[in-house]
Each structure stands twice: as C-alpha cells, then as structure tokens.
Design an enzyme around this catalytic site. Structure first.
Site, PDB file in Angstrom:
ATOM      1  N   ASN A   1      -4.602   1.210  11.796  1.00 43.95           N
ATOM      2  CA  ASN A   1      -4.642   2.249  12.821  1.00 43.95           C
ATOM      3  C   ASN A   1      -4.992   3.597  12.203  1.00 43.95           C
ATOM      4  OD1 ASN A   1      -2.117   2.315  11.438  1.00 43.95           O
ATOM      5  ND2 ASN A   1      -1.348   3.704  13.014  1.00 43.95           N
TER       6      ASN A   1
ATOM      7  N   CYS B   1      -3.111   5.834  10.922  1.00 49.81           N
ATOM      8  CA  CYS B   1      -2.314   6.225   9.749  1.00 49.81           C
ATOM      9  C   CYS B   1      -2.040   5.055   8.813  1.00 49.81           C
ATOM     10  CB  CYS B   1      -1.005   6.865  10.192  1.00 49.81           C
ATOM     11  SG  CYS B   1      -1.228   8.265  11.318  1.00 49.81           S
TER      12      CYS B   1
ATOM     13  N   GLU C   1      -0.555   2.133   8.962  1.00 49.50           N
ATOM     14  CA  GLU C   1       0.671   1.339   8.875  1.00 49.50           C
ATOM     15  C   GLU C   1       0.730   0.181   9.873  1.00 49.50           C
ATOM     16  OE1 GLU C   1       1.907   4.254  12.124  1.00 49.50           O
ATOM     17  OE2 GLU C   1       0.494   4.109  10.465  1.00 49.50           O
TER      18      GLU C   1
END
Length: 963
Positions: free
Chosen positions: A592, A594, A596
């Site tokens: 995604n 970021c 994670e």
C-alpha cells in the site's frame, strides 16, 4: 540542519510576539509601502522607540569580542562580517510587508541569533544565546507581581469592539490552572512572557494566543511546558465549543468540566446532527449513560502537539468554529464503531476507554469519519490496474473515489504493457505505463480529501517489467516533465529470483506483460520456472519485446535512484506471498501507500485494510509489559477493527466486495522507542531486538486469539477454508515456507515463548474472523495525539522541530531531560549544545557514555539493528511493517549491504531511506499549503559513487493515510 532547527525554534518564539503585535500593524500600513519601511520597536516594559540599526552592529561586534578577544573588532574579517550580518537582520525585519511596523525587541534579537547561525558562526551565536539568558534573568523582577504594576496599562479590544483593561488577575488564574501538577512549570514565567507580548489595543483572541505561545516557547528547555501550553489551548477550545453548542458565550475551567461535559454532550450530538455532520443514529444511544462515562480529567493528558493537531484537523467544526471537545471526539468515534453491537452503550464505553486512555488509537480515517454521515473508516486500498484503456481509467477513477474520504492507495501497475508492445486495436506500439502514471499522479493532487491533505498514492511495478528503468526515474527533477510524477510515491516489487541473480552476478531479462501474462500471478518456484521458460523463448525469437541487462547493474541503479529521490522503495514479492495466509485465494501484487499492507488484489477486488495501533508505553511496568492489560487492549482493539468493516462507507463496489469477503484488519503498535527508554534498553543492542520479538509475540498471540473468539461469536470470514489458518499454519509457522523456498538462504529466528500449540488448536476449531490481523503502520499523526514516539521508529533527534500540517513544534526528549536533570546537567548551555549538534549526543562530552548509548538517535545507530529488530517482529506478523532505514554516511557499498540484508533477514518490505548531510545545508522552511504549514523539506547532497541528489524529507506531512 543546524540552521533549520534554529529557524524553527526561533519561529516558535516569534509566533507568540509577531502574531499578537505585527498582525495588527501590518494590515493598516499595507497601503503605505511606497514611503519606505518605518520600524517601531516595543521595549520589554511596553514603551516604544524608533528602530536603530547601529545597535545591531554594536551587539554583533560584542558577540565576536566575547569569543575571539578584544582585538577581533579591529580585523577586516570581523568588521566586514558585522556589516553584512547587520544588513541581513535589517532586511529580514523590514521585508515582511507594510511601511510602518511594530516589532518586539526580542524579535530583533532572534534575527541576530539566526543571522549568526546562518553565517556559520556557531560559537558566536552560542555566546550570544547565553548572554541573552543572563540578561533575561537579571531583568526578571524579584516580585512576580512587579511586572503587572510597572508595565503601562494595556487595553484589550473585545469581540464587540469595546475596549477594556487587560485583566492580569484573570490571566494569573488561567495560567495557574494550566501549571497545576506540573512541578517544573513556572506560571509567573508564562504570565510575564504573555504580558510582555501584549500591546495597547490587542484583541482578546490574540491575548489567548499569546498565553499559548508563551508557554510553548519554553518547551525546548523544559518538556513539561508542552502540557501547560496544551491546557491553555484547551481553555480556548472549551470557550469555542461550549459557546457554539449552547448558543451563547460560555467559559469553563477544567474543574467545571467534571459536570459541564454531561450537560454539553447531548447538545453536542444534536448540534452535529442538525448540521448534517453526525449520523442521526447517534441520537438513539442512551446519551445520559454515555455522558456519565466521560473522563474529563483525560483532557489534561495531551501534550501541546497532540491537542493542536486534534484541534486543527480532527475536531468537528461548523464554519471553522469547533463544537467538538476532546472527550466528545473520542466518544463519538467509539459510538460510530459500536453502532452494530447488541449492547451499544456498553461497547461504546469500552471503546472510549481504550481511545481516551491512549492505550490504543484508531487510524486517521477512522478518527475523521467514525459516527459521521460518511463513515469511510478504512485506511488503505490496494488495486490492480488492467491492461486496456477502460481498465486503466477505471483504476484512476477508483483512485479518486477512494482518496476522497481519506484513503491511502497502492496501485499495482505491472499488468500494463511496456514501451514498444503491440496494440492490436490500432496496429500501433504502446508508449508504456509512464504516461498513465502521470495522470494518476495529477489525480492524487486534484483530490485533496476536502482540503485536509493531498491524495496519497503509491505505484508498484515488478522488476522484470520492460518499463522498469523509466519507472525508476519518475521522481527525478530533471528530464521530460511529461514523464515525471513528483507527487506520487513509487515502489519496486522485487521477486526473489532477481535478488538471487544479483547475488550470482547474472543476467536479468525485461519483458512486456502482454507477452508473459502469468508472471504477474506467480511467485516462488512457479515464478522461477515460468521466467526461465520465457527467457528461453526470447532466445529462440518467440518473444517480441524484451531486453537483457546485468542484474547487479539494475540493482545498483535502483539503489542510486532511491538515494537520489527517496523512491522507488524496495519491497519483496516472494515473502509477501509465500507467508500470506490467503495464497489459496489469489496473489499479493503490491503493498500500500506505506508498505505495511500485503493483501490480494484483482481487477474485481480492491483490497481494503482497517488499521489501529497499540501504545506500548501505556502497557509498561517497571519489569516489562503488563501482559493482562495488553491482552485486554488487543482483544478490544481487534473487535473495534472488525466492526469497522460492517459500519464502513464504501465508495466503490470492488472495495466493499473484498472487505466483506475477507475482513482483513491491521493491528500495529507505537511508542516502541519510549518503551526502550523506560526499560533503559539502548536501541542498538540484543536486548532491544529481544524486546521487539517478545512484544510483537504477545500482540500477535492475543490478536489471533481475539479474531478466533470473534469467529466463534460472529462466524468465520467467507474465504477461510483453504487458508493457512485453516491448515493450522500460523504466521510463526510460515517462516518454514520461506526458508524452504530459498533453500535455507535466509536468516530467520523461530524461537517462541507462549503456548502456540494451544492457540493453533483453537484456530483449527473455531476459525478466524479476519483473513489478516496485523500490520505496523507509520502512526506519525496518531502518535502525536498520544504524545509518544512514532511506530517502531528510533528517536530521530533529542531536540528538534517536528513539522506537519498543523505547523512546527519544538520537541525535546523528556526521558533524556529527566536523566540530565537527575545528574545536574540540564541547563541552557546543554540546550544550546543540543541545538548545535542537531539533537545528537555523540559529540557532547558532558553527557555520560551510558546516556549517549541509551539515547542514541536514528543516525547514530547501525541500521543493521533496525533490520534485526524488524526481522524478529516480522516472524509474528501476517502482513508487514513500515520500516524506515537510516544511514548517517551512505555509500554505494553501504546501501547495497543494507538492502541485501533486508532481503536476507526475511523482511517483506522497506519504506523510506533517511539520510543526513555531512556538511551544513540550508533548508527551505516555507512549503505552504494552507497558510499554516511550514514543512521542513531537505535537499541533502550525500557521498555516493553515483550522481547524488535528494533524499526524502524526514517528516512528510502528506503521507498520513495509514496513521
């Protein structure tokens, strides 16, 4: 960086004066600019005098004499430098607009200090700081009331235009309440600073601002002033919100709020519903029962950064007037997540307790939208873009719809054919994926989430794609602007086979996906076999579009561009898929925004994840984590996250379909560095790695247990059968799958301490409510609210200025300050030394070695420790973690070793690469987006054998969808 820190610290000082004195005078003088600027200086006693530039020359000369001796004033170097610095100060003071302006004498001195630092005269600036402190102490009246009696009477302009004398006694009461229980806060110091900032004719709201700014300016020397500033801001918020809800001016002290909240809360709900902001269903709760549960004293738990962030961005408002108080905010969020519960009030109170105590915090979209008429509560959305115009523009349209309500996006662009590929419909050749990425970039900028923040998106591309080399250049500041995406994040989706070819110094073949369509959906041995088959076909002339490169050369270019631009990030396809519980039901094609989230995507299904984070420091005792409290927190938190799926507002059918079928959630953590400080464990130690292991093991155990409990209560998620869960393979067990796929060429630790056999039996019996349960997000914003360190990050600095969309905030490490106080080492000289050394301790000899080790910052830690700790966490997590990597002195060799280690230790993803400049660099401090943002963006030249450029800024105010 030294200039950057001082600029922002001085700005904090100036804000409390300039905002209450300059603002009024500059407006009236704006039309007279052609007559030349005339400055009036306000002395500390409130009297005024004309501006005299020669006094600046004298002050600067004295500073040089103090450092370089009495003969310094006779040298041409010093005389010329004094003249130049005086000119800089005069220019700075006269360039802010308006012909007649009023400045405080402290503002002039701030500019002198800043000019000295920018000129590189750090020792002279340090002497000047100490001289100012001595003069301030000498001027402080022995009797605190003396200031109020000696300063000329100041009149205050009320909201209705009338004038009244400044009510010093009322200010004293307000400040005393703000300082209550804060042993290191001197209320008279705040009061004196406030009165000194007031001028005749000041507006009432400017007096309130002056109070906050006065307290805020002392944070760098005493962190407790952050709480005093927060309480002074809270007084303003109470006046604003109570007045709006009750329809008449209202003021209340903190003591009053113990009863005032109960009267206010039902009116607040009615006001929000009437304004069309709150879900009318909230009115059907037993509001008296909920009001009685409000803990008004928890309003005092906010540090200033947390409450200011809450005020600026989270508290609901009507025409910019807030009507939502902090505890009402938490209760509203809790009610929104309890809407479908059987005993809604009991669950809402349970959820409220978790949020308001800071034991757990939901992600920003949930905090924004829970309980509102558009409850889009999910954090992250992952999509796959199809290889035709209709599919491409459908993907871009979905990006806009998903971003509108605060979602962060990860787009898998690998299926789109590469440059030179044949287009059957037109018998032409493709221009590749980059032109469409440009459109996606501009869409993210256009859809700015209601002005709260820009849309945020990350594009992923597999390393074998024909356009990978153009993809690497997307964030460069040179080249064809039509093939650049300056506002979009990018990430490499790297197969294990590529890393193995790099290790073996082998060749790598680039393909267009229209000719090798199955590579996109394969991983592990299946990918290797298909890839080698296509390479053989290319050798036989059966593949039209392909290109051969040396694998290690492409790898070096990936690292060089990552160093230069901060992108594309390095993420690893195979561990994400081999350890995925859902590999029976699809493929993880990307992460995604970021890095994670690792969920399956197809054209028909947009993966959705619902995030929140456990605050480790809130569960810590003197001996370690409170196991029972942590279990209770995690159990409730997983229930809250699961509820999000059912109350959520979905903007696309693809996202609703995926979320309802698989029900993934992502429970993470924050405050890891705080926990280490409290436990007296240095980050760069085996003890820290062990704590990362044990803390994540406990969270993982209780999160899986909680999801299994929910499955027994509510039913299993619909695609449970065939999953790793259904086979009794828990995240810790999936390590063996990765080890086998790499033929043992991986560094993994599989030690465990809890009773995993019992939990495995329970999961086989009761199933799981959620396909995925854990993911560690960045948490920058929600950790600000809670007043703890971000996510799993080491401390960036021990004294620094944090920038986000609420402005700039001085942050001092309270643990370090407490330790230095205990050893008699905390004084103004230490503050000055911390500024000079950018908050790093290694060169401050006064600080004992044990404290330098404990409070070593991110750039003083060998990044291998970050990888080791992340590897220990990753073994317990069914998704991934946002892992920033820090390097004080990067080189090509060091970067190569760092990222090979990230792969070798079994990590699924990495996030930003952070670095430092070895030399002094001037940084821009004026990246305005809404008139308040002063983000610190860095352009740091670094020593690499390849061309150097810019690393990402430390604090990215736009990257908050996961937080």
């Amino acid at each position: 960086m030294r200039s950057c820190l001082l600029v922002a610290v001085l700005r904090t000082r100036r804000e409390r004066r300039a905002s209450v004195s300059i603002a009024s005078t500059s407006r009236s003088a704006a039309g007279e600019a052609d007559r030349g600027t005339q400055l009036t200086v306000v002395r500390r006693d409130g009297s005024t005098t004309g501006f005299d530039a020669t006094k600046i020359s004298v002050a600067v000369t004295k500073a040089f004499l103090a450092v370089e001796g009495n003969d310094a004033g006779t040298t041409h170097r010093v005389r010329d430098l004094v003249a130049d610095l005086t000119g800089r100060v005069v220019e700075a003071l006269t360039s802010r607009g308006g012909a007649r302006r009023t400045v405080q004498v402290e503002d002039v001195q701030d500019q002198v200090e800043l000019a000295l630092m920018r000129a590189g005269e750090h020792q002279v600036a340090r002497a000047y700081v100490l001289y100012r402190e001595e003069r301030t102490k000498a001027r402080t009246p022995a009797d605190p009331a003396e200031l109020a009696t000696t300063k000329p009477v100041v009149s205050v302009r009320q909201a209705d235009g009338t004038q009244a004398p400044l009510d010093v006694e009322r200010l004293r009461v307000i400040v005393a309440e703000a300082a209550a229980g804060l042993d290191s806060v001197d209320p008279e110091q705040i009061l004196n600073e406030t009165i000194g900032s007031c001028y005749d004719g000041i507006a009432q709201h400017e007096v309130e601002l002056a109070l906050v700014m006065a307290a805020r300016s002392y944070v760098e020397t005493e962190p407790q002033y952050s709480y005093a500033a927060s309480r002074l801001l809270l007084d303003q918020i109470r006046r604003e919100a109570l007045g709006r809800v009750h329809g008449e001016p209202r003021q209340a002290s903190q003591a009053d709020m113990a009863t005032a909240y109960a009267e206010y809360f039902p009116r607040y709900i009615a006001t929000g519903i009437e304004a069309g902001l709150l879900d009318p269903e909230l009115a059907t709760f037993d509001l008296d029962r909920l009001s009685a549960a409000i803990r008004s004293e928890r309003d005092l738990d906010f540090a200033f950064l947390g409450l200011q962030t809450l005020y600026d961005r989270y508290l609901l408002h009507i025409d910019k007037t807030r009507f939502e108080l902090p505890q009402a905010f938490f209760l509203r969020v809790a009610m929104g997540m309890a809407l479908r519960e059987d005993d809604r009030e009991a669950r809402a109170i349970q959820f409220y307790e978790l949020l308001s105590s800071f034991r757990f915090m939901s992600s920003t979209p949930t905090l924004f939208n829970s309980g509102t008429t558009r409850p889009q509560l999910s954090s992250c959305f992952l999509t796959t873009v199809d290889d035709d115009l209709a599919g491409i523009f459908a993907g871009i349209r979905n990006n806009a719809l998903l971003a509108k309500y605060s979602g962060g996006l990860g787009n898998d662009w690998t299926p789109v054919r590469g440059i030179g590929a044949k287009i059957r419909g037109t018998n032409g050749e493709s221009q590749g994926v980059v032109p469409f990425l440009k459109i996606a970039n501009d869409t993210a900028v256009a859809v700015n989430q209601g002005g709260k923040r820009k849309g945020a998106v990350c594009a992923y591309l597999e390393t074998w794609h024909m356009d990978i080399e153009e993809f690497l250049d997307l964030r460069k500041n040179t080249g064809d602007e039509r093939r650049r995406t300056h506002d979009m994040n990018t990430a490499n989706w790297v197969p294990d086979l590529f890393m193995q070819r790099v290790e073996a110094d082998g060749q790598w073949t680039l393909f267009s996906p229209d000719e090798v369509p199955d590579l996109h959906d394969l991983f592990g041995d299946a990918f290797r076999e298909a890839y080698e088959k296509y390479e053989a076909a290319a050798d036989r002339g059966e593949i039209r579009v392909f290109r051969r490169v040396r694998a290690v050369e492409l790898w070096r270019r990936m690292l060089t561009v990552l160093f230069e631009t901060g992108h594309p990030w390095i993420t690893f396809k195979d561990p994400c898929n081999l350890r995925s519980p859902q590999q029976h039901n699809g493929v993880v094609h990307s992460s995604n925004l970021c890095t994670e989230i690792t969920l399956n995507t197809t054209v028909e299904e947009t993966a959705v994840c619902n995030l929140g984070s456990v605050n480790l420091i809130a569960h810590l005792t003197e001996t370690g984590l409170d196991a029972d409290l942590l279990r209770d927190t995690v159990k409730t938190a997983v229930r809250m996250l699961d509820n999000v799926i059912d109350v959520n507002f979905y903007t696309t059918p693809e996202s609703e379909r995926a979320n309802q079928r698989h029900r993934p959630v992502g429970l993470g953590l924050m405050g890891f560095a705080d926990a280490l400080f409290s436990l007296r464990i240095p980050y760069s130690s085996e003890a820290a790695v062990a704590f990362a292991d044990s803390s994540m093991e406990a969270i993982s155990y209780h999160a899986i247990d909680a999801s299994s409990d929910l499955a027994a209560e509510r039913g299993r998620y619909s695609t449970y059968d065939g999953s790793l869960w259904s086979q009794g393979v828990l995240p810790i067990d999936s390590l063996e799958i990765l080890r086998s796929a790499r033929n043992g060429d991986v560094i993994l630790d599989d030690a465990k301490t809890l009773d995993w056999d019992a939990l495995r039996t329970k999961v086989l019996r009761d199933g799981m409510r959620n396909s995925n349960v854990m993911a560690i997000a960045p948490t920058a914003t929600i950790s600000n609210i809670c007043g703890v360190s971000q996510s799993i990050e080491p401390a960036y600095s021990n004294l620094f200025v944090k920038s986000n969309m609420s402005g700039e905030f001085t942050v001092a490490n309270p643990y370090l300050v407490a330790d230095l106080k205990a050893r008699g080492l905390w004084d103004q000289v230490m503050v000055s030394d911390l500024k000079y050394h950018d908050g790093l301790l290694e060169n401050i000899d006064r600080i004992p070695a044990d404290l330098r080790e404990l409070y070593a910052t991110a750039f003083e830690i060998d990044p291998l420790w970050l990888i080791k700790a992340a590897s220990r966490r990753q073994k317990w997590i069914d998704q991934a973690q946002s892992l920033n990597l820090y390097m004080a002195s990067p080189s090509g060799k060091a970067l190569d070793e760092l990222y090979r280690n990230a792969w070798r230790y079994g990590l699924k993803t990495t996030y930003y690469l952070r670095s430092q400049s070895k030399t002094h660099v001037e940084k821009s401090t004026l990246q305005g987006t809404d008139g308040r943002l002063n983000a610190v963006s860095a352009t740091l030249p670094l020593p690499l054998p390849e061309p150097t450029g810019a690393i990402c800024s430390l604090e990215d105010p736009d990257c908050e969808a996961c937080q």
